[in-house]
Design an enzyme around this catalytic site. Structure first.
Site, short mmCIF file in Angstrom:
data_model
loop_
_atom_site.label_atom_id
_atom_site.label_comp_id
_atom_site.label_asym_id
_atom_site.label_seq_id
_atom_site.Cartn_x
_atom_site.Cartn_y
_atom_site.Cartn_z
N GLN A 1 0.85 -1.19 0.00
CA GLN A 1 0.00 0.00 0.00
C GLN A 1 0.89 1.24 0.00
O GLN A 1 1.78 1.36 0.85
CB GLN A 1 -0.87 -0.02 1.26
CG GLN A 1 -1.74 1.21 1.43
CD GLN A 1 -2.30 1.34 2.85
OE1 GLN A 1 -2.25 2.41 3.44
NE2 GLN A 1 -2.80 0.25 3.43
N ARG B 1 1.39 4.73 1.04
CA ARG B 1 0.82 5.71 1.97
C ARG B 1 1.72 6.94 1.97
O ARG B 1 2.90 6.84 2.28
CB ARG B 1 0.75 5.11 3.37
CG ARG B 1 0.11 6.08 4.37
CD ARG B 1 -0.31 5.35 5.62
NE ARG B 1 0.77 5.31 6.60
CZ ARG B 1 0.72 4.60 7.73
NH1 ARG B 1 -0.33 3.85 7.99
NH2 ARG B 1 1.70 4.62 8.57
N ASP C 1 -12.44 8.35 5.33
CA ASP C 1 -12.35 8.48 3.88
C ASP C 1 -13.71 8.24 3.22
O ASP C 1 -14.70 7.95 3.89
CB ASP C 1 -11.32 7.47 3.34
CG ASP C 1 -9.92 7.79 3.82
OD1 ASP C 1 -9.60 8.99 3.94
OD2 ASP C 1 -9.15 6.85 4.10
N THR D 1 5.22 5.48 14.34
CA THR D 1 4.75 5.80 12.98
C THR D 1 3.46 6.59 12.99
O THR D 1 3.24 7.50 12.20
CB THR D 1 4.48 4.51 12.15
OG1 THR D 1 5.35 3.50 12.61
CG2 THR D 1 4.65 4.77 10.69
N GLY E 1 2.91 -1.45 15.23
CA GLY E 1 3.97 -1.93 16.12
C GLY E 1 4.33 -3.38 15.94
O GLY E 1 4.98 -3.97 16.81
N VAL F 1 5.08 -1.23 8.66
CA VAL F 1 5.72 -0.08 8.03
C VAL F 1 7.22 -0.17 8.33
O VAL F 1 8.01 -0.65 7.52
CB VAL F 1 5.14 1.26 8.55
CG1 VAL F 1 5.72 2.43 7.76
CG2 VAL F 1 3.62 1.25 8.46
N MET G 1 18.36 -14.95 41.22
CA MET G 1 17.66 -13.69 41.42
C MET G 1 18.40 -12.65 40.60
O MET G 1 19.56 -12.39 40.83
CB MET G 1 17.76 -13.35 42.89
CG MET G 1 17.25 -11.99 43.21
SD MET G 1 15.63 -12.21 43.90
CE MET G 1 15.34 -10.56 44.49
N LYS H 1 -0.74 -16.42 36.99
CA LYS H 1 -1.20 -17.00 38.25
C LYS H 1 -1.51 -15.89 39.23
O LYS H 1 -0.71 -14.97 39.41
CB LYS H 1 -0.09 -17.88 38.81
CG LYS H 1 -0.32 -18.32 40.23
CD LYS H 1 0.98 -18.62 40.94
CE LYS H 1 0.89 -18.42 42.44
NZ LYS H 1 0.97 -17.05 42.90
N CYS I 1 3.93 -16.52 46.45
CA CYS I 1 5.01 -16.29 45.49
C CYS I 1 5.80 -17.56 45.24
O CYS I 1 6.21 -17.83 44.11
CB CYS I 1 5.97 -15.22 46.01
SG CYS I 1 5.18 -13.62 46.12
C1 NAG Z 1 9.03 -4.55 17.84
O1 NAG Z 1 7.86 -3.88 18.25
C2 NAG Z 1 7.71 -3.75 19.64
C3 NAG Z 1 6.34 -3.17 19.92
O2 NAG Z 1 6.00 -2.16 19.06
C4 NAG Z 1 8.86 -2.93 20.18
O3 NAG Z 1 8.73 -2.77 21.57
C5 NAG Z 1 10.18 -3.61 19.83
O4 NAG Z 1 11.25 -2.84 20.25
C6 NAG Z 1 10.27 -3.85 18.34
N1 NAG Z 1 11.44 -4.65 18.06
C7 NAG Z 1 12.27 -4.36 17.10
C8 NAG Z 1 13.43 -5.27 16.91
O5 NAG Z 1 12.11 -3.37 16.38
C1 NAG Z 2 12.17 -16.21 43.60
O1 NAG Z 2 10.89 -15.65 43.39
C2 NAG Z 2 10.19 -15.27 44.51
C3 NAG Z 2 8.85 -14.76 44.10
O2 NAG Z 2 8.31 -15.46 43.03
C4 NAG Z 2 10.98 -14.23 45.24
O3 NAG Z 2 10.29 -13.80 46.36
C5 NAG Z 2 12.34 -14.78 45.62
O4 NAG Z 2 13.11 -13.79 46.16
C6 NAG Z 2 13.06 -15.35 44.44
N1 NAG Z 2 14.20 -16.07 44.94
C7 NAG Z 2 15.36 -16.11 44.34
C8 NAG Z 2 16.48 -16.78 45.02
O5 NAG Z 2 15.53 -15.58 43.27
#
Ligand code: NAG
Ligand code: NAG
Ligand code: NAG
Length: 570
Positions: free
Chosen positions: A53, A55, A109, A156, A191, A223, A316, A393, A486
């Site tokens: 297209q 544009r 349009d 865009t 996007g 785009v 973590m 969850k 958790c």
């Molecule tokens: C792809 O699009 C997403 C959402 O619009 C954006 O957050 C992301 O950075 C884009 N990735 C690339 C490689 O352009």
């Molecule tokens: C793992 O995840 C729990 C919550 O889902 C968080 O509270 C905890 O600190 C984490 N533990 C580690 C070792 O990353």
């Protein structure tokens, strides 16, 4: 009749310098997307861009006609239709010269009927729709295809009033099939690029429900993803492949489509056999999956101990950059625990989800306290837009918030009372059983992921909203210790990661995310009951060590093929 079109990759041109980059013209980029070929391909190879297209909001008619003539020397031999945005007059002139196949119309349009009279029955007329009403009306008016969007906010288009997400696209597809327009092709726009096309195509699809036929997107309109890249030909090929994977295989490498037929709304399915659960727990024992937590600091200790007790290796890290490396480790899974989120942590979550999606590894989302504030609700929307979540969850209030955050204002207002209520972090019960089951099914079917609603009875829906299992186990003692909600998330991430390692083995029969989530839940809840009912356990203080012991003992027993601990269930 307009010709048959491959809508998989729909290229919308844009002359904006910011997108095109310096020293390039629209014609050069489109030419590159078609391999610079002005003669029909000798082989049967189809072009990766199935439709284009033009544009250009600022160009005059004469310039547009000249550009169309140039573009058509590439699109024509490839058999890909070339359309003009907005300008029916330009389309009429270009069609008379054989340089164009139709027009794409926005909501402001000329209407479809008038455009049809001007362009004739063979012209392709497409329409942009952002709402269910616009989509159905455009079909009634005789549009040949629809462009649905905006999926995500993009640089865009400055007008982001109509950002609808994949949930909004799915609603429009559903409305189209309900109104008898399932045959009208659709693309989504806004996007979409190579990193999200696969899961966007998958998640936007309506799977069919309550006698309504399924309807999927035919492709994506882009785009920047082609106009703004160094190698447009390669970008088009990659996009075509991602769209194909989204249509045929689901969102990520790990996802496994379910073949179970859809059941009626009120039935609770039978849980998977203990043999499937046993195989998952054995894989957990043997592989020590990496449970990557991105979380707040409130409940660290118990979650880390639970991870170790169930046989996972906790790590973590709140850095989004590091996530890319962790996601590549075999058997890894990401847990996002939204407890206390800041703009910075949100940016890290978004990066990490992208990394795990790209690596085809599972993501578990635990929207802790999701309903409590407007900031947290906005954070949920950002996370839903960031990528595919394998498992969501939460308690009733949290799951309600996630559900509502994918709806438009009008739809929120139309929801039955109770479901639409915004609620706090306390998780006190207000929905009846039927409403809870409906909630998990609807969210699961919309996001196409496994949803766990925790409570006195837990409800788990598969990723189509087809099977719901009630897990009625666990012990009130779990509620007297911080961090047990958790650490259930951590346990689930471990079993899902373990199941992922079985995926390609010969032993993968009956193994999917749904079964893996249930394996984590039954292990967790049975261990709690066994611990709480030990004579030596006098209260929450003595409960925790006994619970860790039981988690570890049940997991080890399962690994050795002994499932008696599960079968002793009341
Ligand atoms: C792809 O699009 C997403 C959402 O619009 C954006 O957050 C992301 O950075 C884009 N990735 C690339 C490689 O352009
Ligand atoms: C793992 O995840 C729990 C919550 O889902 C968080 O509270 C905890 O600190 C984490 N533990 C580690 C070792 O990353
Ligand atoms: C197409 O032409 C451009 C120069 O105009 C060149 O950079 C590009 O590599 C060519 N692509 C193919 C596939 O031949």
């Amino acid at each position: 009749m307009p010709p048959k079109v491959d809508y998989s990759v729909y290229l919308v041109t844009d002359p904006t310098l910011a997108i095109l980059g310096p020293g390039r013209t629209v014609v050069e980029v489109v030419a590159a997307a078609f391999g610079n070929k002005t003669t029909p391909s000798s082989s049967n190879e189809l072009p990766h861009v199935g439709i284009v297209q033009l544009r250009d909001k600022d160009a005059d008619a004469r310039t547009m006609l000249a550009t169309l003539a140039e573009l058509h020397s590439y699109t024509g031999p490839a058999g890909s239709p070339l359309l003009v945005n907005d300008r029916v007059d330009v389309a009429v002139a270009a069609m008379s010269r054989g340089h164009c196949e139709g027009v794409h119309l926005g909501q402001d349009d000329i209407d479809v009927a008038t455009a049809r009279k001007m362009l004739g029955p063979d012209a392709i007329i497409g329409v942009t729709a952002s709402t269910v009403d616009e989509a159905v009306t455009a079909c009634r008016d005789g549009a040949d295809y629809l462009g649905l969007g905006t999926v995500f906010a993009t640089p865009t288009k400055t007008n982001t009033k109509h950002v609808v997400g994949t949930a909004g696209i799915q609603r429009m597809l559903q409305a189209m099939t309900a109104a008898g327009f399932g045959h009208v092709p659709t693309v989504c726009i806004g996007g979409v690029n190579a990193s999200n096309a696969r899961r966007v195509v998958f998640q936007s699809g309506f799977d069919g429900r309550d006698g309504q036929a399924a309807k999927a997107l035919d492709g994506v309109a882009v785009v920047s993803a082609i106009m703004g890249v160094a190698d447009p030909g390669e970008a088009a090929a990659t996009l075509a492949e991602q769209v194909r994977l989204g249509k045929t295989q689901g969102p990520t490498g790990f996802y496994r489509a379910l073949t179970t037929p859809f059941e009626s709304y009120s039935t609770l399915s039978t849980p998977p056999t203990s043999s499937a659960i046993q195989r998952i727990l054995q894989a957990l024992h043997e592989t020590t999956p990496l449970s990557h937590n991105m979380t707040n600091l409130v409940v660290q200790n118990i979650a880390a101990n639970v991870a170790l007790a169930v046989g996972a290796s906790p790590i973590m890290s709140n850095s989004g950059t590091e996530a890319a490396d962790l996601a590549r480790l075999p058997g890894s899974a990401l847990v996002i625990n939204m407890g206390t989120s800041t703009p910075e942590s949100l940016a890290n979550y978004v990066k990490a989800i992208g990394a795990y999606n790209a690596a085809g590894r599972p993501v578990v989302f635990d929207p802790v306290g999701a309903g409590a504030t407007a900031v947290r609700r906005a954070a949920v929307r950002t996370i839903l837009a960031a990528g595919y979540l394998d498992v969501i969850k939460g308690n009733e209030g949290e799951i309600q918030t996630v559900y509502l955050s994918g709806l438009s204002e009008e739809e929120v207002a139309a929801e039955p009372a109770g479901l639409a209520q915004q609620r706090g972090v306390d998780g006190s019960n207000s929905l009846d059983t039927e409403a809870r089951i409906r909630l998990v099914r609807r969210l699961a079917a919309r996001e196409k992921c496994v949803v766990v609603l925790t409570g006195a009875v837990d409800y788990v829906s598969d990723s189509r909203g087809a099977r719901v299992v009630a897990v009625e186990d666990g012990h009130p003692m779990l509620g007297q210790v911080t961090g047990t909600g958790c650490s259930l998330g951590t346990t689930i991430s471990a079993t899902v990661a373990a199941a992922a390692t079985l995926r390609d083995s010969s032993d993968s029969e009956g193994i999917d995310t749904f079964t893996a989530v249930l394996a984590g839940m039954v292990l967790y809840e049975r261990a709690a009951v066994r611990a709480a009912t030990l004579p030596s356990v006098k209260g929450p203080g003595t409960f925790v060590p006994a619970f860790l012991d039981e988690l570890s003992a049940c997991r080890r027993a399962a690994a050795a093929g002994d499932m008696q601990w599960l079968e002793s269930q009341k």
